[in-house]
Scaffold this motif. Sequence first.
Motif, mmCIF file in Angstrom:
data_model
loop_
_atom_site.group_PDB
_atom_site.id
_atom_site.type_symbol
_atom_site.label_atom_id
_atom_site.label_comp_id
_atom_site.label_asym_id
_atom_site.label_seq_id
_atom_site.Cartn_x
_atom_site.Cartn_y
_atom_site.Cartn_z
ATOM 1 N N ILE A 91 -1.246 49.070 41.327
ATOM 2 C CA ILE A 91 -1.619 48.691 42.702
ATOM 3 C C ILE A 91 -2.163 47.269 42.734
ATOM 4 N N ILE A 92 -3.093 46.952 41.849
ATOM 5 C CA ILE A 92 -3.723 45.627 41.831
ATOM 6 C C ILE A 92 -2.707 44.559 41.459
ATOM 7 N N ASN A 93 -1.856 44.834 40.473
ATOM 8 C CA ASN A 93 -0.819 43.859 40.103
ATOM 9 C C ASN A 93 0.097 43.557 41.279
ATOM 10 N N GLU A 94 0.523 44.590 41.962
ATOM 11 C CA GLU A 94 1.458 44.398 43.070
ATOM 12 C C GLU A 94 0.799 43.733 44.280
ATOM 13 N N MET A 95 -0.396 44.158 44.598
ATOM 14 C CA MET A 95 -1.050 43.668 45.821
ATOM 15 C C MET A 95 -1.632 42.254 45.667
ATOM 16 N N TYR A 96 -2.133 41.916 44.481
ATOM 17 C CA TYR A 96 -2.892 40.674 44.343
ATOM 18 C C TYR A 96 -2.335 39.681 43.332
ATOM 19 N N PHE A 97 -1.734 40.141 42.254
ATOM 20 C CA PHE A 97 -1.335 39.226 41.200
ATOM 21 C C PHE A 97 0.068 38.667 41.382
ATOM 22 N N ARG A 98 0.907 39.331 42.119
ATOM 23 C CA ARG A 98 2.264 38.832 42.348
ATOM 24 C C ARG A 98 2.242 37.724 43.389
ATOM 25 N N LYS A 99 3.054 36.706 43.180
ATOM 26 C CA LYS A 99 3.121 35.597 44.134
ATOM 27 C C LYS A 99 3.660 36.085 45.477
ATOM 28 N N ARG A 100 4.700 36.902 45.422
ATOM 29 C CA ARG A 100 5.284 37.493 46.628
ATOM 30 C C ARG A 100 5.409 38.998 46.417
ATOM 31 N N TYR A 103 5.979 45.335 47.515
ATOM 32 C CA TYR A 103 5.603 46.610 48.103
ATOM 33 C C TYR A 103 4.186 46.563 48.652
ATOM 34 N N THR A 104 3.965 47.375 49.676
ATOM 35 C CA THR A 104 2.606 47.678 50.120
ATOM 36 C C THR A 104 2.182 48.929 49.367
ATOM 37 N N ILE A 105 0.989 49.397 49.636
ATOM 38 C CA ILE A 105 0.564 50.637 48.978
ATOM 39 C C ILE A 105 1.479 51.784 49.399
ATOM 40 N N ASP A 106 1.850 51.798 50.683
ATOM 41 C CA ASP A 106 2.776 52.836 51.152
ATOM 42 C C ASP A 106 4.100 52.761 50.397
ATOM 43 N N GLY A 107 4.611 51.562 50.173
ATOM 44 C CA GLY A 107 5.861 51.386 49.449
ATOM 45 C C GLY A 107 5.762 51.852 48.005
ATOM 46 N N LEU A 108 4.627 51.610 47.380
ATOM 47 C CA LEU A 108 4.424 52.073 46.007
ATOM 48 C C LEU A 108 4.448 53.601 45.927
ATOM 49 N N ALA A 119 -3.660 58.396 50.222
ATOM 50 C CA ALA A 119 -5.122 58.363 50.339
ATOM 51 C C ALA A 119 -5.765 58.039 48.990
ATOM 52 N N THR A 120 -5.252 58.613 47.936
ATOM 53 C CA THR A 120 -5.792 58.342 46.595
ATOM 54 C C THR A 120 -5.547 56.892 46.202
ATOM 55 N N ALA A 121 -4.380 56.371 46.564
ATOM 56 C CA ALA A 121 -4.068 54.976 46.242
ATOM 57 C C ALA A 121 -5.050 54.028 46.936
#
Length: 142
Positions: A91-100, A103-108, A119-121
Motif C-alpha cells: 500500500i505504502i509503495n503504491e500510494m507514496y513511493f511510486r512517481k505515478r 492503483y488506489t487502495i480500492d484498485g489494490l 476497510a483493513t487496507a
Amino acid sequence: MKRSTIRTVEDILRDYPKIDKYIEQREQELRYPVTPVDENIGGGRAQNGFNDSADRLIITLDEDKRINALKKQRQVIDDCLDEVGKDTEIIINEMYFRKRPRYTIDGLVVNHLIGCSRATAFRLKKQFISSCAKQLGLYSMN
C-alpha cells in the motif's frame, strides 16, 4: 490525528525515494559554497593564514540541521517499513513511493494485489502514518 499532521507525514513519504538525492545536494552545497567576489581593490586579507577548511567542512556536515533531519526521516521510514507486513508495504509503495501510482487502495483490493479488505487496507495505511508521525515527533497520544 490532525489532518495537517497526516498531510505532513504523507509529504515526507512522497519525498522518501528522493531523500538520498537531497542529502547529496546539501552536502555538495556545504563542500563547495558559493563565495562572493571580493571587489575590494587595494585592501585585502592576509595571504599566509592557516587553512582549516577541511576541519570546518567535517564539523559542518555533522552539525547541519537539514542533513540530520533528512537522515532522521529516512531512518524513521525505514524502521516503520521494517515493522509492518507485506500488505502495508505494498500500500505504502503504491500510494507514496511510486512517481505515478497505478492503483488506489480500492484498485489494490479489487485486483487482489493485497490480501485484505478495503476497510483493513485503510486501517493499515492509517496505522503506518500514525506510527511514522509518532516516531518523527509530530504526533503524541493526548
